[in-house]
Design an enzyme around this catalytic site. Structure first.
Site, mmCIF file in Angstrom:
data_model
loop_
_atom_site.group_PDB
_atom_site.id
_atom_site.type_symbol
_atom_site.label_atom_id
_atom_site.label_comp_id
_atom_site.label_asym_id
_atom_site.label_seq_id
_atom_site.Cartn_x
_atom_site.Cartn_y
_atom_site.Cartn_z
ATOM 1 N N CYS A 68 18.332 16.172 -5.487
ATOM 2 C CA CYS A 68 19.301 16.789 -6.577
ATOM 3 C C CYS A 68 20.770 16.476 -6.306
ATOM 4 O O CYS A 68 21.279 17.054 -5.612
ATOM 5 C CB CYS A 68 19.232 18.059 -6.801
ATOM 6 S SG CYS A 68 20.308 19.081 -8.012
ATOM 7 N N CYS A 102 23.408 19.032 -7.127
ATOM 8 C CA CYS A 102 23.333 20.216 -6.255
ATOM 9 C C CYS A 102 24.159 19.741 -5.063
ATOM 10 O O CYS A 102 24.946 20.578 -4.508
ATOM 11 C CB CYS A 102 21.889 20.492 -5.666
ATOM 12 S SG CYS A 102 20.749 20.590 -7.194
ATOM 13 N N ASP A 103 23.973 18.566 -4.299
ATOM 14 C CA ASP A 103 24.279 18.190 -2.984
ATOM 15 C C ASP A 103 25.189 16.738 -2.998
ATOM 16 O O ASP A 103 25.710 16.764 -1.840
ATOM 17 C CB ASP A 103 23.047 17.780 -2.362
ATOM 18 C CG ASP A 103 22.015 19.036 -2.176
ATOM 19 O OD1 ASP A 103 22.187 20.102 -2.186
ATOM 20 O OD2 ASP A 103 20.698 18.720 -2.463
#
Ligand code: NAP
Length: 308
Positions: A132, A135-136
């Site tokens: 992701c 997200c990261d």
């Protein structure tokens, strides 16, 4: 006894809830412990109709939820553990110790990102390996990363990562992408993105304390192995349907997608309907998921009326 329980809170689930709530059926929706579905792990959504300037995925899901709640959808933030068909054809939905009964159930559990399946991927997951970018990506400011895959997700993740990373290399196992033309063009035009064709990640290397330092790339053409120093690995290689809850109860296809009667949301169990990515191996778009969520609510409404 509820009229309708909906399991899952992506575009399909919330649309089913919206239609059921507006039909005065007071639906209950289990949104799961990680609500919102796949759109919560994406950034700009430019192809959901009605948003000419685009909309952020998480924001779109908040709008879906707010609209369904406005008409009286009840929501429980728990994962459903078990679904039982009762002797009288109604359903028991079990989540975290709580049983809820319903006359109909709409399944909208969606799909989940596929993993590469390497032991080293497991060891470094969350420590340099991710599925992701939204997200990261932030953690890879100024670093060099690879994105594995050749579909729209890989293009999207690669482009997004160029906001942070010094360089992004797409590693694809064939010599052509399967992504849509517009996404391919955008990717190839991005000066920060390079492509390594005909290669698979055979191993992820790093220090055990939790830092990725490189990958071993396996050539799908001649079988040779090459080391590539890298700080991060993002897998964008497709999705698996979240159909574990109904394994053994419903017919699934060879990839695990729930089978429905074509052109409807009906499963083989009367009163049990499926919508969204859970039953769609082909289109898998937010707008198609929402469309099938609407179909499921209308099918459930008709079923309830026929039993009255
Ligand atoms: P996808 O289209 O199934 O693509 C998966 C990619 O990963 C393929 O290129 C595949 O290679 C590769 N792959 C699969 N397993 C692999 C493995 N074990 N090792 C290495 N490579 C592997 O999945 P997706 O990109 O997630 O897209 C899914 C659906 O969502 C599509 O319909 C897509 O159009 C849609 N989507 C749309 C947008 C958008 O429009 N903004 C964004 C994201 C997704 P092969 O090509 O060799 O099979």
């Amino acid at each position: 006894m509820r009229n309708i329980i909906i399991i899952g809170s992506g575009p399909a689930g919330w649309t089913a809830a919206l239609y059921a709530a507006r039909a005065d059926l007071a639906p209950l929706l289990f949104e799961g412990l990680e609500p919102g579905g796949q759109l919560t792990t994406t950034t700009d959504v430019e192809n959901f109709p009605g948003f000419p300037k685009g909309v952020l995925g998480p924001e779109l899901m908040e709008l879906f939820a707010a609209q369904a709640k406005r008409f009286g959808t009840d929501v429980i933030r728990e994962d459903v553990k078990r679904l039982t068909v009762n002797k009288d054809g109604t359903f028991t939905v079990t989540a975290a110790g709580n049983d809820e009964q319903a006359k109909t159930v709409i399944l909208s559990m969606g799909a989940t990102a596929r993993r590469l399946g390497l032991e080293s991927e497991k060891a470094f997951y969350g420590k340099g390996v991710s599925a992701c970018a939204t997200c990261d990506g932030f953690f890879f400011k100024g670093k060099d990363v690879i994105v594995v895959g050749g579909g729209d997700s890989a293009m999207e993740e690669a482009n997004f990562l160029t906001r942070f990373a010094a360089s992004v290399t797409i590693v694809h196992r064939r010599d052509a992408f399967r992504a849509s033309k517009i996404m391919q063009e955008r990717t190839m035009k991005n000066p920060k993105i390079k492509v390594i064709w005909n290669s698979e990640v055979a191993e992820i290397m790093g220090v055990l304390a939790g830092k990725v330092t490189g990958v071993k790339l396996h050539s799908t053409v001649d079988g040779s192995i090459a080391d590539m120093p890298i700080d991060g690995v993002f897998a964008a290689i497709g999705h698996e349907p979240n159909s574990g809850l109904v394994k053994g109860l419903l017919d699934l296809d060879e990839k695990g997608y729930v089978k429905v009667t074509p052109g409807t949301s009906k499963t083989k169990v009367p009163g049990l309907f499926a919508c969204g990515d859970l039953q769609d191996p082909h289109y898998r778009q937010a707008v198609t998921a929402a469309g099938t969520g609407c179909m499921a609510a209308l099918d459930a409404e008709k079923y309830l009326a026929s039993r009255e």
